[in-house]
Design an enzyme around this catalytic site. Structure first.
Site, PDB file in Angstrom:
ATOM      1  N   PHE A   1       3.123  12.653   2.384  1.00 28.79           N
ATOM      2  CA  PHE A   1       1.956  11.774   2.474  1.00 28.79           C
ATOM      3  C   PHE A   1       2.092  10.987   3.786  1.00 28.79           C
ATOM      4  O   PHE A   1       3.158  10.444   4.068  1.00 28.79           O
ATOM      5  CB  PHE A   1       1.909  10.832   1.265  1.00 28.79           C
TER       6      PHE A   1
ATOM      7  N   ASP B   1      10.563   8.776  -1.923  1.00 28.38           N
ATOM      8  CA  ASP B   1       9.264   8.221  -2.292  1.00 28.38           C
ATOM      9  C   ASP B   1       8.900   8.832  -3.643  1.00 28.38           C
ATOM     10  O   ASP B   1       8.587  10.032  -3.730  1.00 28.38           O
ATOM     11  CB  ASP B   1       8.227   8.590  -1.215  1.00 28.38           C
TER      12      ASP B   1
ATOM     13  N   TYR C   1       0.203   2.379  -9.475  1.00 29.19           N
ATOM     14  CA  TYR C   1      -1.204   2.602  -9.858  1.00 29.19           C
ATOM     15  C   TYR C   1      -1.506   4.044 -10.257  1.00 29.19           C
ATOM     16  O   TYR C   1      -2.634   4.358 -10.600  1.00 29.19           O
ATOM     17  CB  TYR C   1      -2.155   2.135  -8.751  1.00 29.19           C
ATOM     18  N   LYS C   2      -0.502   4.924 -10.198  1.00 29.08           N
ATOM     19  CA  LYS C   2      -0.751   6.313 -10.600  1.00 29.08           C
ATOM     20  C   LYS C   2      -0.379   6.466 -12.071  1.00 29.08           C
ATOM     21  O   LYS C   2      -1.120   6.034 -12.941  1.00 29.08           O
ATOM     22  CB  LYS C   2       0.031   7.273  -9.708  1.00 29.08           C
TER      23      LYS C   2
ATOM     24  N   ARG D   1      -6.983  18.929  -6.711  1.00 31.54           N
ATOM     25  CA  ARG D   1      -5.833  18.434  -7.474  1.00 31.54           C
ATOM     26  C   ARG D   1      -6.289  18.086  -8.884  1.00 31.54           C
ATOM     27  O   ARG D   1      -7.272  17.359  -9.068  1.00 31.54           O
ATOM     28  CB  ARG D   1      -5.232  17.196  -6.818  1.00 31.54           C
TER      29      ARG D   1
HETATM   30  C1  LIG Z   1       3.748   9.750  -1.701  1.00 27.53           C
HETATM   31  C2  LIG Z   1       2.892   8.538  -1.444  1.00 27.53           C
HETATM   32  N1  LIG Z   1       3.422   7.473  -0.813  1.00 27.53           N
HETATM   33  C3  LIG Z   1       2.696   6.367  -0.568  1.00 27.53           C
HETATM   34  C4  LIG Z   1       1.364   6.292  -0.952  1.00 27.53           C
HETATM   35  C5  LIG Z   1       0.520   5.094  -0.637  1.00 27.53           C
HETATM   36  O1  LIG Z   1       1.180   3.937  -0.403  1.00 27.53           O
HETATM   37  P1  LIG Z   1       0.437   2.546  -0.534  1.00 27.53           P
HETATM   38  O2  LIG Z   1       0.408   2.209  -1.984  1.00 27.53           O
HETATM   39  O3  LIG Z   1       1.235   1.644   0.284  1.00 27.53           O
HETATM   40  O4  LIG Z   1      -0.965   2.710  -0.020  1.00 27.53           O
HETATM   41  C6  LIG Z   1       0.780   7.368  -1.626  1.00 27.53           C
HETATM   42  C7  LIG Z   1      -0.629   7.341  -2.048  1.00 27.53           C
HETATM   43  O5  LIG Z   1      -1.470   6.618  -1.596  1.00 27.53           O
HETATM   44  C8  LIG Z   1       1.571   8.508  -1.863  1.00 27.53           C
HETATM   45  O6  LIG Z   1       1.044   9.564  -2.482  1.00 27.53           O
HETATM   46  N1  LIG Z   2      -4.028   4.542  -2.877  1.00 28.70           N
HETATM   47  C1  LIG Z   2      -5.217   5.189  -2.804  1.00 28.70           C
HETATM   48  C2  LIG Z   2      -6.376   4.482  -2.516  1.00 28.70           C
HETATM   49  C3  LIG Z   2      -7.608   5.125  -2.439  1.00 28.70           C
HETATM   50  C4  LIG Z   2      -7.670   6.492  -2.689  1.00 28.70           C
HETATM   51  C5  LIG Z   2      -6.553   7.205  -2.989  1.00 28.70           C
HETATM   52  C6  LIG Z   2      -5.302   6.572  -3.016  1.00 28.70           C
HETATM   53  C7  LIG Z   2      -4.078   7.310  -3.313  1.00 28.70           C
HETATM   54  O1  LIG Z   2      -3.173   6.773  -3.858  1.00 28.70           O
HETATM   55  C8  LIG Z   2      -4.003   8.715  -2.904  1.00 28.70           C
HETATM   56  C9  LIG Z   2      -2.718   9.341  -3.329  1.00 28.70           C
HETATM   57  N2  LIG Z   2      -1.549   8.714  -2.753  1.00 28.70           N
HETATM   58  C10 LIG Z   2      -2.622  10.807  -3.021  1.00 28.70           C
HETATM   59  O2  LIG Z   2      -1.681  11.409  -3.490  1.00 28.70           O
HETATM   60  O3  LIG Z   2      -3.456  11.385  -2.355  1.00 28.70           O
END
Ligand SMILES: Cc1ncc(COP(=O)(O)O)c(C=O)c1O
Ligand SMILES: Nc1ccccc1C(=O)C[C@H](N)C(=O)O
Length: 432
Positions: free
Chosen positions: A136, A218, A243-244, A393
């Site tokens: 990511f 991560d 949040y997931k 997905r």
């Molecule tokens: C592997 C991974 N790391 C980090 C993030 C995002 O990090 P953050 O919560 O700081 O936006 C995501 C998704 O948004 C992710 O899928």
């Molecule tokens: N934080 C977000 C805010 C807005 C839209 C998506 C995200 C996601 O978390 C995407 C996710 N990390 C992903 O695996 O694509």
């Protein structure tokens, strides 16, 4: 045997799905969530709200109303210790001791502070960092920034393990890269966000240590759906979001793990909330880090973005992470069997590894028209997301998704493809 199969035959009739739901020990958890859409399969991006998460948020709001400033000490879960206290609740999900985990900041900020910390700790060692080309992107943005801030050119010091097939990473290639380059830190995801491949955290950690490097992960796509053993596998540090699969809400506070042997190191992004708690309010001129993962907190804990996590975690613990993982594998296996049986001749294929032990909580279905197809699915209330270039997905999160949901998704997708419904769809390419 794949739970979705019987002697090689996919169970593609709805009665089979109904039977599986009737036997599912986690089925009753569905009623504790408000799930948007007809079938919500996007919990690997944003999990839905549960009654428990809403209650713990409401409790924080009520304490703010009734206690005001006293909430820091007199809240049921005193806010002063909120990060540590939620860290303690989270620790079993990552396989760590309570003082090795804290909730703080966002995932990206935690990558900044932890990678920065360990870059500083390398001292005379080369600052080579090993990542992979399917990460990511935020991970690379943060690591590059940390290298730059120390005067290192990221193009020379950030090494990428390249995917052989554009979908997955072979752990053997991580080991080879460790032989080839001088690496101080390996930083990998537990699950690749696009294909859903689950990497072997233990093997990567061992290989890193064999080469004198640290191993950080991560865990954004596994915490709450795949059990972890960070301490016993010797992982040095880890970050994740809430949040997931933890369902703590949009932008909820993130989490981090630092192995006990590293406690006492100076955080790269130091702040008073990471100060030794007992003396924090002496407001000294110099920073004394807490002797725990709590040291990597920075500023005041955002109570309102942390509060839903308290209730959300109760739900996960009540269900039990092993039962969650077992159902997750059953659901993704069933989904894969339906793609093979009903969707392969319509241009779909599965990009996620088929071995359950190499799979996280979601399945990546590829199709040349994936973007428009994803949108057409959403228009039918089948909520999935699209990741470029060609991935739909699909995340059957075990706490609120059943086998009939998966069956309905596959039926909907079959109709959309057979009737070319996606040709009428406009996509705007912004948030998904
Ligand atoms: C592997 C991974 N790391 C980090 C993030 C995002 O990090 P953050 O919560 O700081 O936006 C995501 C998704 O948004 C992710 O899928
Ligand atoms: N934080 C977000 C805010 C807005 C839209 C998506 C995200 C996601 O978390 C995407 C996710 N990390 C992903 O695996 O694509």
């Amino acid at each position: 045997m794949d739970p979705g199969f019987d002697g090689g035959r996919a169970h593609d009739d709805v009665d089979y799905a109904r039977k599986r739901d009737a036997e599912d020990p986690l089925a009753e958890f569905r009623d504790r969530f408000d799930v948007p859409g007809e079938v919500y399969l996007d919990g690997n991006s944003l999990g839905p709200i549960s009654d428990a998460a809403e209650d713990s948020l409401e409790q924080a709001v009520e304490e703010w109303r009734e206690l005001g400033i006293e909430g820091w000490t007199d809240g049921e879960r005193p806010w002063f210790w909120y990060g540590e206290s939620l860290g303690e609740d989270l620790a079993p999900l990552v396989g760590a001791d309570p003082d090795e985990v804290v909730v703080a900041n966002s995932t990206t900020v935690n990558i900044h502070t932890l990678v920065g910390t360990f870059l500083d700790a390398l001292e005379d060692r080369p600052p080579g960092i090993l990542v992979n080309d399917l990460d990511f992107p935020t991970d690379h943005y943060a690591i590059r920034a940390q290298l730059r801030q120390r005067g290192y050119d990221p193009d020379d010091h950030l090494h990428l393990v390249e995917s052989r097939d554009g979908r997955t990473i072979d752990e053997a290639d991580v080991v080879d890269a460790l032989e080839e380059h001088d690496i101080g830190i390996v930083f990998m995801p537990s699950v690749l966000y696009r294909s859903g491949q689950l990497l072997d955290v233990e093997r990567i950690t061992e290989a890193a240590h064999d080469h004198g490097a640290l191993a950080g992960f991560d865990l954004a796509h596994t915490v709450g759906v795949v059990p972890h053993d960070c301490s016993s596998h010797g992982v040095d540090f880890a970050v994740w979001c809430s949040y997931k699969y933890l369902n703590a809400g949009p932008g909820a506070i993130a989490g981090l793990y630092v192995a006990e042997r590293h406690h006492g190191k100076t955080p790269a992004l130091a702040g008073w909330w990471g100060h030794e708690k007992e003396t924090q309010f002496e407001l000294r001129e110099r920073f004394t880090p807490a002797d725990s993962a709590g040291a990597w907190q920075i500023g005041t804990v955002p109570v309102l973005s942390a509060a839903p996590l308290a209730g959300a975690l109760e739900v996960v613990h009540e269900a039990g992470i092993d039962a969650i993982r077992e159902k997750s594998i059953a659901l993704t296996s069933y989904l894969i069997s339906l793609v093979d049986a009903k969707l392969a001749d319509l241009g779909c294929s599965v990009a996620t590894p088929r071995e359950p032990e190499r799979r996280g909580g979601h399945v990546a279905i590829t199709h040349p028209e994936a973007e428009r197809v994803s949108e057409a699915l959403r228009e039918r209330g089948l909520v999935v997301d699209f990741r470029p270039p060609d991935v739909i997905r699909v995340c059957p999160a075990p706490l609120y998704t059943g086998f009939v949901d998966v069956w309905e998704f596959a039926e909907g997708l079959r109709e959309i493809l057979a009737e070319r419904e996606y040709e009428n769809v406009d996509v705007d390419g912004t948030v998904s």
